[in-house]
Each structure stands twice: as structure tokens, then as C-alpha cells.
Design an enzyme around this catalytic site. Structure first.
Site, PDB file in Angstrom:
ATOM      1  N   LEU A 134       0.873  -1.318  -0.190  1.00 15.67           N
ATOM      2  CA  LEU A 134       0.047   0.015  -0.302  1.00 15.67           C
ATOM      3  C   LEU A 134       0.808   1.010   0.259  1.00 15.67           C
ATOM      4  O   LEU A 134       2.106   1.687   0.268  1.00 15.67           O
ATOM      5  CB  LEU A 134      -0.684   0.150   1.458  1.00 15.67           C
ATOM      6  CG  LEU A 134      -1.887  -1.061   1.299  1.00 15.67           C
ATOM      7  CD1 LEU A 134      -2.528  -1.193   2.284  1.00 15.67           C
ATOM      8  CD2 LEU A 134      -2.864  -1.468   0.232  1.00 15.67           C
ATOM      9  N   PRO A 135       0.417   2.929   0.238  1.00 13.88           N
ATOM     10  CA  PRO A 135       0.873   3.371  -0.414  1.00 13.88           C
ATOM     11  C   PRO A 135       1.684   4.188   0.913  1.00 13.88           C
ATOM     12  O   PRO A 135       2.327   4.591   0.557  1.00 13.88           O
ATOM     13  CB  PRO A 135      -0.128   4.578  -1.088  1.00 13.88           C
ATOM     14  CG  PRO A 135      -1.426   4.175  -2.050  1.00 13.88           C
ATOM     15  CD  PRO A 135      -1.192   2.154  -0.997  1.00 13.88           C
TER      16      PRO A 135
ATOM     17  N   THR B 275       6.378   1.196   2.145  1.00 13.87           N
ATOM     18  CA  THR B 275       7.258   1.342   2.731  1.00 13.87           C
ATOM     19  C   THR B 275       6.428   2.507   3.304  1.00 13.87           C
ATOM     20  O   THR B 275       5.598   3.361   2.818  1.00 13.87           O
ATOM     21  CB  THR B 275       7.720   2.369   1.884  1.00 13.87           C
ATOM     22  OG1 THR B 275       8.285   1.636   0.871  1.00 13.87           O
ATOM     23  CG2 THR B 275       8.695   3.322   2.289  1.00 13.87           C
TER      24      THR B 275
ATOM     25  N   LYS C  63      14.862   0.770   4.636  1.00 14.36           N
ATOM     26  CA  LYS C  63      14.257   1.698   3.399  1.00 14.36           C
ATOM     27  C   LYS C  63      14.183   3.192   3.320  1.00 14.36           C
ATOM     28  O   LYS C  63      15.065   3.784   2.427  1.00 14.36           O
ATOM     29  CB  LYS C  63      13.424   1.239   3.259  1.00 14.36           C
ATOM     30  CG  LYS C  63      11.943   1.060   2.133  1.00 14.36           C
ATOM     31  CD  LYS C  63      12.815   0.915   0.886  1.00 14.36           C
ATOM     32  CE  LYS C  63      12.173   1.793  -0.259  1.00 14.36           C
ATOM     33  NZ  LYS C  63      12.244   1.447  -1.649  1.00 14.36           N
TER      34      LYS C  63
ATOM     35  N   LYS D 299       6.792  11.047   0.680  1.00 16.11           N
ATOM     36  CA  LYS D 299       6.123  10.699   1.471  1.00 16.11           C
ATOM     37  C   LYS D 299       8.404  10.241   2.356  1.00 16.11           C
ATOM     38  O   LYS D 299       8.091  10.496   3.778  1.00 16.11           O
ATOM     39  CB  LYS D 299       5.361   9.355   1.294  1.00 16.11           C
ATOM     40  CG  LYS D 299       5.520   8.713   2.275  1.00 16.11           C
ATOM     41  CD  LYS D 299       4.668   7.207   1.910  1.00 16.11           C
ATOM     42  CE  LYS D 299       5.725   6.674   0.722  1.00 16.11           C
ATOM     43  NZ  LYS D 299       5.559   5.086   0.882  1.00 16.11           N
TER      44      LYS D 299
HETATM   45  P1  NAD Z   1       1.146   2.648  -6.384  1.00 16.51           P
HETATM   46  O1  NAD Z   1      -0.185   3.820  -5.440  1.00 16.51           O
HETATM   47  O2  NAD Z   1       0.604   2.348  -7.782  1.00 16.51           O
HETATM   48  O3  NAD Z   1      -0.399   1.642  -5.667  1.00 16.51           O
HETATM   49  C1  NAD Z   1      -0.810   1.354  -4.469  1.00 16.51           C
HETATM   50  C2  NAD Z   1      -1.766   0.363  -4.406  1.00 16.51           C
HETATM   51  O4  NAD Z   1      -2.871   0.711  -3.324  1.00 16.51           O
HETATM   52  C3  NAD Z   1      -3.275   1.762  -5.719  1.00 16.51           C
HETATM   53  O5  NAD Z   1      -3.450   0.343  -6.666  1.00 16.51           O
HETATM   54  C4  NAD Z   1      -4.025   2.237  -4.336  1.00 16.51           C
HETATM   55  O6  NAD Z   1      -5.366   1.757  -5.384  1.00 16.51           O
HETATM   56  C5  NAD Z   1      -4.707   0.119  -3.323  1.00 16.51           C
HETATM   57  N1  NAD Z   1      -4.528   0.814  -2.244  1.00 16.51           N
HETATM   58  C6  NAD Z   1      -4.681   1.598  -1.413  1.00 16.51           C
HETATM   59  N2  NAD Z   1      -5.259   1.158  -0.290  1.00 16.51           N
HETATM   60  C7  NAD Z   1      -6.276   0.365  -0.221  1.00 16.51           C
HETATM   61  C8  NAD Z   1      -7.079  -0.534   0.871  1.00 16.51           C
HETATM   62  N3  NAD Z   1      -7.273  -0.140   1.570  1.00 16.51           N
HETATM   63  N4  NAD Z   1      -7.081  -1.681  -0.257  1.00 16.51           N
HETATM   64  C9  NAD Z   1      -6.774  -2.260  -1.547  1.00 16.51           C
HETATM   65  N5  NAD Z   1      -5.857  -1.313  -1.843  1.00 16.51           N
HETATM   66  C10 NAD Z   1      -5.897  -0.106  -1.235  1.00 16.51           C
HETATM   67  O7  NAD Z   1       1.872   2.704  -5.573  1.00 16.51           O
HETATM   68  P2  NAD Z   1       3.230   1.832  -5.640  1.00 16.51           P
HETATM   69  O8  NAD Z   1       4.059   2.674  -6.284  1.00 16.51           O
HETATM   70  O9  NAD Z   1       3.220   0.433  -6.228  1.00 16.51           O
HETATM   71  O10 NAD Z   1       3.887   1.695  -4.158  1.00 16.51           O
HETATM   72  C11 NAD Z   1       3.553   1.033  -2.465  1.00 16.51           C
HETATM   73  C12 NAD Z   1       4.844   1.041  -2.519  1.00 16.51           C
HETATM   74  O11 NAD Z   1       5.873   0.737  -2.685  1.00 16.51           O
HETATM   75  C13 NAD Z   1       4.395   2.458  -1.591  1.00 16.51           C
HETATM   76  O12 NAD Z   1       4.650   2.937  -0.129  1.00 16.51           O
HETATM   77  C14 NAD Z   1       6.259   2.971  -2.600  1.00 16.51           C
HETATM   78  O13 NAD Z   1       6.695   3.847  -1.227  1.00 16.51           O
HETATM   79  C15 NAD Z   1       6.341   1.396  -2.596  1.00 16.51           C
HETATM   80  N6  NAD Z   1       7.527   1.115  -3.427  1.00 16.51           N
HETATM   81  C16 NAD Z   1       7.324   1.706  -4.963  1.00 16.51           C
HETATM   82  C17 NAD Z   1       8.154   1.625  -5.395  1.00 16.51           C
HETATM   83  C18 NAD Z   1       8.121   2.133  -6.718  1.00 16.51           C
HETATM   84  O14 NAD Z   1       9.069   2.200  -8.468  1.00 16.51           O
HETATM   85  N7  NAD Z   1       6.450   1.859  -7.905  1.00 16.51           N
HETATM   86  C19 NAD Z   1       9.437   0.820  -5.458  1.00 16.51           C
HETATM   87  C20 NAD Z   1       9.527   0.814  -4.420  1.00 16.51           C
HETATM   88  C21 NAD Z   1       8.697   0.675  -3.009  1.00 16.51           C
END
Ligand code: NAD
Length: 293
Positions: A65-66, A96, A171, A246
């Protein structure tokens, strides 16, 4: 074959869940966005109506999740997973989030008889697709070893950083460095371009010189230098500016509590904030290449 529940099928969660499906596991999942659920279903995933249904009968439950408040909302409270799932389900949070929140949620899980680890990742969406992520894991040794075979289907390097919350602390340090590096790489490329250099030639040379770093070599922020990175897709997908903001917030907050000196981290936070406020929050963080200041 294990039964795995996956909550949060976004830029990272969806390709991670697809790798578990490819490995032959039964994967059920839930997200708030229909297009993500459709893509998951098309690849053989079982879409459930809500998070508690995803967790039902799961051997392992993974969340991606975000931010901290999404994770607290998912696990805690009367409608949360800890009140409704089977304590035999191994809980793995890959989001994260704040190390403190990770510790608090893991402690609440323990009080209800669950085993939980924090396992944030590095490697970007390309690493998620290729199954080559690095996992930074916090939790008890036994729990980490139980999770390892599952994590190995999504990543190449699985590191045990220490007790619950330690994965998140690693992280936070890593992403502060990443955010600073992206700004530095962007500045160097812009300076070269202003001098009439070809950014691809400049990148090739710096990649073989002491300025070499991950953002330059694998995630170049200048459009046209590299294929299949967000900068060549108008900064769509990837790792959002607001997610980087964030993470820098987590780093600066953590540093202030401990009186650790992070002046570059603070400056990076201000610069990404300016960029986000200019309407770029949803673009990939490499779009900071276009920051006007
Ligand atoms: P994103 O916003 O693409 O995906 C998050 C998903 O969570 C969304 O599809 C959203 O609809 C869903 N969501 C939110 N609340 C929810 C709930 N209550 N129930 C079900 N689904 C829910 O974000 P992301 O890029 O996939 O990143 C996710 C995590 O990974 C973050 O914490 C980010 O910091 C970390 N991260 C991202 C990357 C990257 O390159 N994108 C790399 C490393 C770490």
C-alpha cells in the site's frame, strides 16, 4: 502451492502478485482500482470483494500500500485484518512506511497471535516485473525464514535487517539516498545539455566514471537516453513524486527525532515538494529532471 492473499495491486503490487501466480501459487487479491483488479483477473488472479475476503484461508497475506495510514487502516480496528483474519496467516507488509508504525502494527499483530514482518522493497517497477527486487526485512528470524521462499519468487536479494521495523529503517535510508542521487544526476545532465552535450554520450561517459549511480545507469531521467524507463514514457508509471516525498518525509522526521544530521535529505524534500506543488505529484520521481528553480 500456497494460498496467498495480496492487497494493493498498484504499480508494484500487481507485477509482484503476477510473479507469485507464475510460480504456481493460488493468489487472491484486492485493490480499490477496478483496472488493476481486471489486469490481475486476466492473469489468473482471484479477485475478492474486500481485504478480509482476500485474507480468508490464506497461508500468507502480503500488503503493498502507499503509506503508513493505509497500512494502519488495513490491519487495525474492528474491521481490520487483525480482528478478522486467521492468526495462522503469515503477514508480510511490503509497503514503505514509518518504522514506528511498522513496529506498532507488528506488536498489535503479535498480541493477536499473528507473526508479521516488514519487507519493503527496492528495484522499481522493472524489478517488480522481472522478479529481481531487493527485500529489506524486519522481524524474527523464524518468520523471515518462513517468508523467504515466497519473497524469492518476487526478488533476487532477501536481506534480514533486524527486528520489526528494521526493514523500514533501511528503506528510509536507501530512499533518502535515491532521492538525492536523482536530483544530482538530473543537475549534471542539465548542465551538460546546457553546454551542448548529447545527454546519451554524457550518460555513457559518466556511467563509466566516478559519477556512476543507479539513477544514471538504470533509470536515466533525461527523455530519450534510455528505453523502457519512465522518462521515455512521459514519466508515467514508475515511482511517484508524492511517494518519494513521503519517503523523504519519513527520513527527515526520523533524523530529527534522533538528532542525526541530514541537510541534503532536507533540501531534497524541499525540491520534490516544489515539484509536486507544481502539479507533478503523480508523475514518476525522475520527472524532477524538469524542476524549474
Ligand atoms: P501505487 O499507488 O501504484 O499502488 C498502491 C495501490 O494500493 C493502489 O492501486 C491503491 O488503489 C491501493 N490501495 C490503497 N489503499 C487500499 C486499500 N485500503 N485496500 C486495497 N488497496 C488499496 O503505489 P506503488 O508504486 O505500487 O507503491 C506501493 C508501495 O511501494 C509504496 O509504499 C511505495 O513507496 C513503495 N515502493 C514503490 C516503488 C515504485 O517504484 N513504485 C519502489 C519501491 C517501493
Amino acid at each position: 502451492m500456497m494460498k496467498i492473499g495480496f492487497i494493493g495491486l498498484g504499480n508494484m503490487g500487481l507485477p509482484m502478485a503476477l510473479n507469485l501466480l507464475k510460480a504456481g501459487h493460488q493468489v487472491s487479491g484486492f485493490d480499490l482500482v477496478k483496472s488493476q483488479l481486471d489486469a490481475f483477473a486476466n492473469a489468473g488472479g482471484i479477485v475478492t470483494a474486500n481485504a478480509n475476503d482476500t485474507a480468508k484461508d490464506a497461508d500468507v497475506l502480503i500488503s503493498m500500500l502507499p503509506a503508513s495510514h493505509h497500512v494502519e487502516g488495513l490491519y487495525l480496528g474492528d474491521t481490520g485484518l487483525l480482528a478478522n483474519a486467521n492468526p495462522k496467516t503469515l503477514l508480510i507488509d511490503c509497503s514503505t512506511i514509518s518504522p514506528k508504525v511498522a513496529q506498532a502494527v507488528a506488536a498489535a499483530a503479535k498480541a493477536k497471535g499473528f507473526v508479521m514482518i516488514d519487507a519493503p522493497v527496492s528495484g522499481g517497477t522493472a524489478g517488480a516485473q522481472a522478479g529481481t527486487l531487493t527485500f529489506m526485512v524486519g522481524g524474527a528470524v523464524g518468520a523471515v525464514e518462513c517468508a523467504r521462499p515466497i519473497l524469492e519468487r518476487m526478488g533476487k536479494n532477501i536481506f534480514h535487517a533486524g527486528a520489526n521495523g528494521a526493514g523500514q529503517t533501511v528503506k528510509v535510508c536507501n530512499n533518502m539516498l535515491l532521492g538525492i542521487q536523482m536530483l544530482g544526476t538530473s543537475e549534471a545532465l542539465r548542465l551538460g545539455i546546457a553546454n551542448g552535450l548529447d545527454p546519451k554520450v554524457l550518460s555513457d561517459i559518466m556511467t563509466k566514471s566516478s559519477g556512476r549511480n543507479w539513477t544514471l545507469e538504470l533509470y536515466n531521467p533525461c527523455p530519450g537516453v534510455m528505453e523502457n524507463v519512465p522518462s521515455s514514457k512521459e514519466y508515467a508509471g514508475g515511482f511517484g513524486v508524492d511517494l518519494m516525498l513521503k519517503d523523504l518525509g519519513l527520513a527527515v522526521e526520523n533524523a530529527e527525532k534522533l538528532d542525526a544530521s541530514v541537510p541534503l535529505g532536507k533540501l531534497a524534500q524541499q525540491l520534490y515538494e516544489t515539484h509536486s506543488k507544481a502539479g507533478n505529484g503523480q508523475l514518476d520521481f525522475s520527472s524532477v529532471f524538469n524542476l524549474k528553480k
